[in-house]
Enzyme design. Structure first.
Site, PDB file in Angstrom:
ATOM      1  CD  GLN A  72      62.802  32.579   0.979  1.00  0.00           C
ATOM      2  OE1 GLN A  72      61.709  32.576   0.437  1.00  0.00           O
ATOM      3  NE2 GLN A  72      63.312  31.484   1.550  1.00  0.00           N
ATOM      4  CB  CYS A 102      59.975  28.885  -4.900  1.00  0.00           C
ATOM      5  SG  CYS A 102      58.276  29.049  -5.511  1.00  0.00           S
ATOM      6  N   GLY A 205      60.088  19.930   5.914  1.00  0.00           N
ATOM      7  CA  GLY A 205      59.285  18.999   5.124  1.00  0.00           C
ATOM      8  C   GLY A 205      58.561  17.980   5.972  1.00  0.00           C
ATOM      9  CG  ASP A 206      56.408  15.500   4.650  1.00  0.00           C
ATOM     10  OD1 ASP A 206      55.646  16.315   4.092  1.00  0.00           O
ATOM     11  OD2 ASP A 206      56.950  14.559   4.039  1.00  0.00           O
ATOM     12  N   GLY A 228      56.331  24.752   8.097  1.00  0.00           N
ATOM     13  CA  GLY A 228      55.578  25.561   7.159  1.00  0.00           C
ATOM     14  C   GLY A 228      54.093  25.300   7.243  1.00  0.00           C
ATOM     15  NE  ARG A 229      53.139  21.622   2.792  1.00  0.00           N
ATOM     16  CZ  ARG A 229      53.171  20.457   2.148  1.00  0.00           C
ATOM     17  NH1 ARG A 229      52.167  20.123   1.362  1.00  0.00           N
ATOM     18  NH2 ARG A 229      54.197  19.648   2.275  1.00  0.00           N
TER      19      ARG A 229
END
Length: 330
Positions: A72, A102, A205-206, A228-229
Site C-alpha cells: 500500500q 488515513c 470498521g468495528d 484491523g485493530r
C-alpha cells in the site's frame, strides 16, 4: 470466489488491514498462520520511496508464504505516485493498493490519505498515475467522505472503477470521525448494491467478533471483510470467524499456552527481520494485547518490556506458561 485481476480469493475472504507500525512481515506471518486470506503492507510514503528512505524501502519486504499480499502506498503528487508504483512493482507483490483513508493529521496535511477525499478529481488523477506505473492490479482503501455533510463514497466508487480500479475497501467512517463513534455500513451496502459497480467491495470498521462478522456479511452484502485493530494481539480472529461461518459455533478461546506461542513466534520473527535489538524493542508494544485479560499479570508484563536479552525473554515466557497453566479466562 472473489477475483481481483488474476488473484483468486476464497468466497467471502477475510483481509488483514494495513496498519502503520503493526502490519509488518512478522505480524502478517502470524495472521496468515491463523487464517487471513489476504494481507497488505504498512502504508508506504511515495515520497519516501523515491528518496530511497530506508524505512520506506524496508516496508517493501514481502515473502512467498504470505501471498497473496498487496503493498500500500500513499501520497498527494501524481508524478511521485507513478514513480513509486513502478518501484513497488519491482518486488512483485500481487497488487498495489492506494491509501485514501488515513485520517492522521501529518498525512492529511500533505494532501494525502483521507485528505484526498476533499478533491475527488485529484483522487482520480493520483489513481490513474499509479495504474500507469504498474501492470499489477490496483486497489483502493478509503473512507465514506471527509465529514458527515460531504459523504461522497458513491461518486468515488464509480469514478475509481471507471478508470480501472479492481477492488475497493471502504472504512465505514468519515475522516472527521477518525476511529471514534459509530461506523455506518449502510453506505457500503449502497455502493455494493449499485448496479454499476462490478468490482469487489470490502467492508472495514468495528469487526471484532464472529457474530458481528456474520451479521455484517448478511446485512450489508459485501464481498469480504477487512479486519484491523481486532487482530492486534489476537490473530485467532480470522479462523474463529471462518469456523463460526461454517458451523455457527465458537472455536475454543486461545489458552495462555496459545498466547505465549504467538508472542514467542512474533518476537522470534521480529528479531529475524528487524535485527535482534530493534525486534525486541518494537515487540514491547504487543505484549499487553497478547496477554489481555490475565489477572495479576503486571509483574510479568514489566519484565517483558524491560528485558533486553532474547534468552531471558524466552525464559520469562516459559515461566508464564508454567504459572498460568490451566488458566481460564472469565
Amino acid at each position: 470466489m472473489v477475483k481481483i485481476g488474476n488473484i483468486e480469493l476464497p468466497e467471502f475472504p477475510l483481509l488483514l488491514a494495513p496498519m502503520e507500525d503493526v502490519s509488518d512481515p512478522p505480524f502478517r506471518r502470524l495472521c496468515k498462520t491463523h487464517g487471513a486470506d489476504m494481507m497488505y503492507s504498512e502504508f508506504i510514503s511515495s515520497e519516501g520511496l523515491i528518496r530511497d528512505a530506508i524505512k520506506s524501502r524496508m516496508k517493501l519486504d514481502i515473502f512467498d508464504y504470505e501471498r497473496p499480499v498487496g503493498i500500500q502506498i500513499f501520497g498527494g503528487d501524481e508524478e511521485a505516485m507513478e514513480m513509486s508504483s513502478k518501484i513497488v512493482s519491482t518486488v512483485k507483490p500481487d497488487l498495489v493498493d492506494i491509501n485514501f483513508g488515513c485520517p492522521v493529521k501529518k498525512v492529511v496535511c500533505k494532501g494525502a490519505g483521507a485528505g484526498v477525499l476533499k478533491d475527488v478529481d485529484l483522487m482520480v488523477r493520483l489513481t490513474q498515475a499509479v495504474i500507469k506505473g504498474t501492470d499489477l492490479p490496483v486497489t483502493v482503501k478509503t473512507r465514506l467522505g471527509w465529514d458527515e455533510s460531504s459523504i461522497n463514497i458513491d461518486e468515488v466508487a464509480e469514478r475509481l472503477q471507471d478508470i480501472g480500479v479492481q477492488a475497493l475497501t471502504i472504512h465505514a467512517r468519515t475522516r472527521a470521525q477518525m476511529y471514534k463513534g459509530h461506523s455506518d455500513w449502510s453506505h457500503i451496502a449502497r455502493v455494493k448494491n449499485n448496479p454499476r459497480i462490478t468490482m469487489p467491495i470490502f467492508g472495514n470498521g468495528d469487526i471484532d467478533s464472529p457474530e458481528k462478522a456474520l451479521k455484517y456479511k448478511n446485512e450489508y452484502g459485501i464481498d469480504g471483510i477487512m479486519i484491523g485493530r481486532a487482530a492486534i494481539g489476537y490473530p485467532w480472529i480470522f479462523n474463529e470467524i471462518k469456523h463460526y461461518f461454517k458451523t455457527g459455533e465458537h472455536l475454543p478461546a486461545p489458552t495462555v499456552i496459545d498466547r505465549v506461542e504467538a508472542a514467542r513466534n512474533h518476537l522470534k520473527w521480529s528479531m529475524e527481520w528487524k535485527g535482534e535489538r530493534l525486534g525486541i524493542v518494537e515487540m514491547r508494544r504487543h505484549y499487553t494485547n497478547y496477554f489481555k485479560g490475565i489477572h495479576s499479570f503486571k509483574e510479568f508484563k514489566q519484565k517483558l518490556v524491560t528485558t533486553d536479552a532474547p534468552e531471558d525473554l524466552f525464559a520469562i515466557m516459559k515461566e508464564i506458561e508454567q504459572v498460568y497453566a490451566g488458566y481460564e479466562f472469565v
